[in-house]
Motif scaffolding. Sequence first.
Motif, PDB file in Angstrom:
ATOM      1  N   ALA A  13       0.834  -1.196   0.000  1.00  0.00           N
ATOM      2  CA  ALA A  13       0.000   0.000   0.000  1.00  0.00           C
ATOM      3  C   ALA A  13       0.874   1.252   0.000  1.00  0.00           C
ATOM      4  CB  ALA A  13      -0.931  -0.027   1.209  1.00  0.00           C
ATOM      5  N   TYR A  14       0.211   2.403   0.020  1.00  0.00           N
ATOM      6  CA  TYR A  14       0.890   3.677  -0.203  1.00  0.00           C
ATOM      7  C   TYR A  14       0.635   4.689   0.918  1.00  0.00           C
ATOM      8  CZ  TYR A  14       1.597   1.632  -4.743  1.00  0.00           C
ATOM      9  OH  TYR A  14       1.982   0.785  -5.755  1.00  0.00           O
ATOM     10  N   HIS A  15       0.674   4.260   2.165  1.00  0.00           N
ATOM     11  CA  HIS A  15       0.435   5.144   3.299  1.00  0.00           C
ATOM     12  C   HIS A  15       1.723   5.845   3.729  1.00  0.00           C
ATOM     13  CE1 HIS A  15      -3.393   3.187   3.461  1.00  0.00           C
ATOM     14  NE2 HIS A  15      -2.838   2.017   3.696  1.00  0.00           N
ATOM     15  N   GLY A  16       1.566   7.027   4.311  1.00  0.00           N
ATOM     16  CA  GLY A  16       2.718   7.743   4.845  1.00  0.00           C
ATOM     17  C   GLY A  16       2.622   9.232   4.601  1.00  0.00           C
ATOM     18  N   CYS A  17       3.396   9.974   5.365  1.00  0.00           N
ATOM     19  CA  CYS A  17       3.399  11.432   5.261  1.00  0.00           C
ATOM     20  C   CYS A  17       4.321  11.936   4.156  1.00  0.00           C
ATOM     21  CB  CYS A  17       3.828  12.047   6.597  1.00  0.00           C
ATOM     22  SG  CYS A  17       2.621  11.767   7.912  1.00  0.00           S
ATOM     23  N   LEU A  18       5.303  11.134   3.791  1.00  0.00           N
ATOM     24  CA  LEU A  18       6.248  11.549   2.762  1.00  0.00           C
ATOM     25  C   LEU A  18       5.655  11.371   1.365  1.00  0.00           C
ATOM     26  CD1 LEU A  18       9.475   9.820   4.159  1.00  0.00           C
ATOM     27  CD2 LEU A  18       8.748  12.198   4.485  1.00  0.00           C
ATOM     28  N   VAL A  19       5.949  12.308   0.475  1.00  0.00           N
ATOM     29  CA  VAL A  19       5.471  12.230  -0.909  1.00  0.00           C
ATOM     30  C   VAL A  19       5.948  10.934  -1.556  1.00  0.00           C
ATOM     31  CG1 VAL A  19       5.600  13.321  -3.189  1.00  0.00           C
ATOM     32  CG2 VAL A  19       5.383  14.741  -1.141  1.00  0.00           C
ATOM     33  N   GLY A  25       5.344   3.310  -2.286  1.00  0.00           N
ATOM     34  CA  GLY A  25       4.606   2.329  -1.497  1.00  0.00           C
ATOM     35  C   GLY A  25       5.507   1.497  -0.610  1.00  0.00           C
ATOM     36  N   SER A  26       4.877   0.640   0.192  1.00  0.00           N
ATOM     37  CA  SER A  26       5.589  -0.221   1.133  1.00  0.00           C
ATOM     38  C   SER A  26       4.792  -1.490   1.371  1.00  0.00           C
ATOM     39  CB  SER A  26       5.743   0.482   2.498  1.00  0.00           C
ATOM     40  OG  SER A  26       6.548   1.615   2.414  1.00  0.00           O
ATOM     41  N   ASP A  27       5.473  -2.450   1.970  1.00  0.00           N
ATOM     42  CA  ASP A  27       4.806  -3.666   2.417  1.00  0.00           C
ATOM     43  C   ASP A  27       4.214  -3.416   3.795  1.00  0.00           C
ATOM     44  OD1 ASP A  27       5.378  -5.592   0.319  1.00  0.00           O
ATOM     45  OD2 ASP A  27       7.482  -5.433   0.934  1.00  0.00           O
ATOM     46  N   LEU A  70      -1.469   8.595   8.061  1.00  0.00           N
ATOM     47  CA  LEU A  70      -1.156   7.922   9.322  1.00  0.00           C
ATOM     48  C   LEU A  70      -1.762   6.525   9.379  1.00  0.00           C
ATOM     49  CD1 LEU A  70      -1.810  10.865  11.811  1.00  0.00           C
ATOM     50  CD2 LEU A  70       0.368  10.158  10.791  1.00  0.00           C
ATOM     51  N   LEU A  71      -1.020   5.594   9.972  1.00  0.00           N
ATOM     52  CA  LEU A  71      -1.531   4.236  10.158  1.00  0.00           C
ATOM     53  C   LEU A  71      -2.744   4.236  11.088  1.00  0.00           C
ATOM     54  CD1 LEU A  71       1.788   2.201  10.486  1.00  0.00           C
ATOM     55  CD2 LEU A  71       0.416   2.644   8.442  1.00  0.00           C
ATOM     56  N   ASN A 100       9.846  -2.246   7.128  1.00  0.00           N
ATOM     57  CA  ASN A 100      10.991  -1.432   6.706  1.00  0.00           C
ATOM     58  C   ASN A 100      10.625   0.034   6.500  1.00  0.00           C
ATOM     59  OD1 ASN A 100      12.808  -3.666   6.636  1.00  0.00           O
ATOM     60  ND2 ASN A 100      11.922  -4.266   4.680  1.00  0.00           N
ATOM     61  N   PRO A 101      10.151   0.708   7.533  1.00  0.00           N
ATOM     62  CA  PRO A 101       9.727   2.107   7.372  1.00  0.00           C
ATOM     63  C   PRO A 101      10.907   3.028   7.071  1.00  0.00           C
ATOM     64  CG  PRO A 101       9.851   1.551   9.691  1.00  0.00           C
ATOM     65  CD  PRO A 101      10.092   0.272   8.933  1.00  0.00           C
ATOM     66  N   PRO A 102      10.669   4.079   6.297  1.00  0.00           N
ATOM     67  CA  PRO A 102      11.754   5.010   5.951  1.00  0.00           C
ATOM     68  C   PRO A 102      11.995   6.016   7.072  1.00  0.00           C
ATOM     69  CG  PRO A 102       9.740   5.694   4.880  1.00  0.00           C
ATOM     70  CD  PRO A 102       9.425   4.418   5.612  1.00  0.00           C
TER      71      PRO A 102
END
Length: 118
Positions: A13-19, A25-27, A70-71, A100-102
């Motif tokens: 999916a594509y959640h997060g505050c960063l563009v 996306g992330s796992d 936000l999650l 593996n969050p950035p």
Amino acid sequence: MGIIRITNIQIYAYHGCLVEEGKIGSDYRVDVEVKADLQPSAKSDHLRDTVDYVQVNRIVKEEMVMRSKLLEHVGKRILDRILTEIDIATEATVEVSKINPPIGGNVEQVTIQMTLSK
């Protein structure tokens, strides 16, 4: 009372505050626990009398597709739908983990856990 658990639902999916998170996306891993009276289904042996984990999995997948910063936001949407759409559910807990969050370090995952009751 009883508990139905669906563990390790894996989603990209594509959640997060960063563009970049919205583009790359992330796992993610999602775990759900639903509390309900399971005695009727234990007696009847009918799917209509229990928590259908296929339905729970579908709810998770549909909500994870909709981007959130936000999650916590996506977790709340999942909980709201479970408690609204599954009549016998009395309480639900969801854990949403970003793998593996950035965050500038060697971190396996970050997880939010939320519980909501009727």
